[in-house]
Structures are given as C-alpha cells and as structure tokens.
Design an enzyme around this catalytic site. Structure first.
Site, PDB file in Angstrom:
ATOM      1  N   CYS A 125       0.820  -1.208   0.000  1.00 11.08           N
ATOM      2  CA  CYS A 125       0.000   0.000   0.000  1.00 11.08           C
ATOM      3  C   CYS A 125       0.862   1.271   0.000  1.00 11.08           C
ATOM      4  O   CYS A 125       1.561   1.528  -0.968  1.00 11.08           O
ATOM      5  CB  CYS A 125      -0.995  -0.030   1.154  1.00 11.08           C
ATOM      6  N   HIS A 169      -4.270  -4.490  -0.023  1.00  6.46           N
ATOM      7  CA  HIS A 169      -4.022  -5.138   1.268  1.00  6.46           C
ATOM      8  C   HIS A 169      -4.493  -6.594   1.232  1.00  6.46           C
ATOM      9  O   HIS A 169      -5.448  -6.968   1.924  1.00  6.46           O
ATOM     10  CB  HIS A 169      -4.764  -4.393   2.381  1.00  6.46           C
ATOM     11  N   GLU A 214      -3.203  -8.901   2.720  1.00  2.00           N
ATOM     12  CA  GLU A 214      -2.991  -9.471   4.054  1.00  2.00           C
ATOM     13  C   GLU A 214      -4.167  -9.214   4.998  1.00  2.00           C
ATOM     14  O   GLU A 214      -4.238  -9.805   6.082  1.00  2.00           O
ATOM     15  CB  GLU A 214      -1.702  -8.918   4.671  1.00  2.00           C
TER      16      GLU A 214
END
Length: 302
Positions: free
Chosen positions: A142, A235, A237
């Site tokens: 990001c 993102h 994750e």
C-alpha cells in the site's frame, strides 16, 4: 514454513490456535539448516494486528523463517505500547550492518501527506536505499508500495476524488511470472487508499513490470525487473473484518466516507463480510518467499 518468533509475542497464542506452525528460538537454534531471515518494517498503527496478519502468511510454506520486527526511530507510535515495541522491535541503527533475505515494508496512514511531509521520510529513504544492497527482495504494501515507486523509480502518487475502498476484481496482465504462479486470471483483493499511481507511467518505465490491475481500482501488483522489489498497492494481508473496522471507525469520527464496494453481503454493513481473497494472499506470499527470496538469496551473505 515454521516461523521463529519470541514465545511471548502476543500473536503467538492466536497463531497456535489457527494451527500455524511456530518454532520458538530455543528449538530453531538446534536445527542444522539455513533459515530465511525476514525483517518486517511495520508502519501500521495497530502493530499487533499487522503482526498477526503477516506472520500467518509467512508461516505457510516449508522453510524455517527468522522474523525481525523494525519500528521507526524518528516517529513515536501512538497506538502501540512502549513495552511492546521495546520487547519485540528493533530500530534501523541496530540492524544496518546486517543482511536479510527478505523484507516487508507495510502500509501507513500517511498517504494524504506529501512524501516529504512525513516526519520519518528521511529515515524511510535511508532504509529503502539500504535495502538495495542488504536485502535480496523487498515486498512493499500500500503506502509502502507508493513510497518505493516514488523513491526508487520517480513515480509519484496522486490524490483520488474519493477514497478507494472495497474488494475489487483484478486481472492478470502477465500469465507466466513466478510471483503470480497459481493465480486465477481474475481474483479479488481488498483496497483501502485515498491515492493511486499512474499505470501509464509505470508501463513506460523500463525497470518495472505490471502484473495485475483493476478496471476500477487501478494498478495493483508491480515488480522490478530484477525481482528485488515487489509493490502491492492493496491489502491482500487484510482479515475479512478489517475493511469493516476501518469503515465503522471513519463513520464514528464523522468522516464523509462511502461504504466499501463489493464487500458487505447484500451491500448491507450489518452483514458479516466474507474473505474471498485468502487463497491468492497465501499464493502471493509463498511465491515471493520461494522464487524471489529462497531461490535467489545467497547461502552465505559474506
């Protein structure tokens, strides 16, 4: 991949409950193998949540990984306790003479500032410069990805008219690159940012390759042609509930924010979101660790 972390790290208990293979330092030191040394430069405010998200992914392939967490020395975190940082984190001055097989630089809630306005930007630049000769491959996430594109390649970010938030459909623009091996040609990925980068500028850069884009959310996955730098503008994750927490937090603060797109079932923020990107998240991290770190790093850095 067993991850070697301190026994007392708060994330350890939750990872064990999820059946993630952990190895404490005492057992790891007895194994006669060459582990991978990964440093995580964690710039996210809620550090323990990010630790859990990343460790969950790094613990899913067959090679032992030693984890080092690093924090800024020139910026004091307001959301993480000093005890936690003193116990589990290091600073750049303490590791600048070391070599690492891989590095992860996370996002940070500073994207609406110019890079030069970020109070730890000089420290960030020093670390990114250091990574070029001291790290085999660095994964930037990001804002970390935008910072890398700006510092290493001269590609600046630009401000969007509205926050880009949601789970967007992405397509592959490269079918054979090892980093996206096993990916579907279309896949979901969470995005949460107020800024973006120019696909045209990246396409023109002779040292960069775009691997994935979204018609609505723009460029998603970029790599340097020498595989030393990977930039992920979203993102992957994130947990299933992370975007919801961000949305409700912003609403509580009185921020004029749109509901994340393609995220809540039936477009109802009262409904529990589903994680529709987990498989590709694990693929990205395992491919990066295997092809860009393990297969490329020297056995003996010296």
């Amino acid at each position: 991949m067993p991850i070697n972390i301190p026994k007392q790290l708060p994330a350890a208990k939750l990872l064990k409950e999820e059946k993630i293979f952990l190895m404490d330092q005492e057992r790891a030191y007895k194994q006669d193998i060459r582990p991978l040394n990964i440093i995580i430069f964690n710039l996210m405010p809620e550090k323990e949540k990010t630790e859990l998200q990343l460790l969950r992914l790094l613990g899913n392939t067959p090679i032992q990984v030693n984890i080092t967490f690093m924090n800024t020395a020139t910026h004091e975190s307001k959301n993480a306790s000093k005890t936690h940082l003193d116990t589990f984190y290091t600073t750049f001055d303490q590791i600048r003479e070391k070599k690492f097989d891989g590095m992860i630089i996370t996002g940070a809630p500073v994207e609406q500032l110019l890079f030069e306005e970020v109070d730890y930007w000089n420290e960030m630049k020093e670390i990114m410069e250091w990574s070029k000769s001291n790290v085999t491959s660095t994964l930037h996430i990001c804002w970390g990805a935008q910072a890398a594109l700006y510092y290493h390649f001269g590609i600046d970010k630009f401000t969007l008219s509205r926050k880009c938030s949601g789970v967007y459909r992405h397509i592959l623009t490269d079918q054979v690159e090892n980093l996206i091996r096993g990916f579907n040609e279309e896949f979901n990925a969470p995005v949460s940012r107020y800024t973006s980068v120019s696909e045209e500028e990246i396409e023109k850069h002779e040292r960069l390759t775009i691997l994935s884009t979204s018609e609505e959310a723009g460029v998603f996955l970029v790599k340097s042609n020498d595989n030393k730098m990977v930039m992920v503008t979203g993102h992957l994750e994130y947990d299933a509930h992370t975007l919801a927490e961000e949305y409700h937090r912003d609403i509580t603060k009185g921020i004029d924010i749109e509901m994340p797109k393609y995220y809540f079932p039936n477009n109802n923020p009262s409904n529990k979101p589903l994680n529709t990107w987990r498989a590709h998240t694990h693929l990205l991290f395992s491919n990066w660790l295997n092809y860009y770190v393990y297969q490329a790093t020297p056995y003996n850095w010296e």
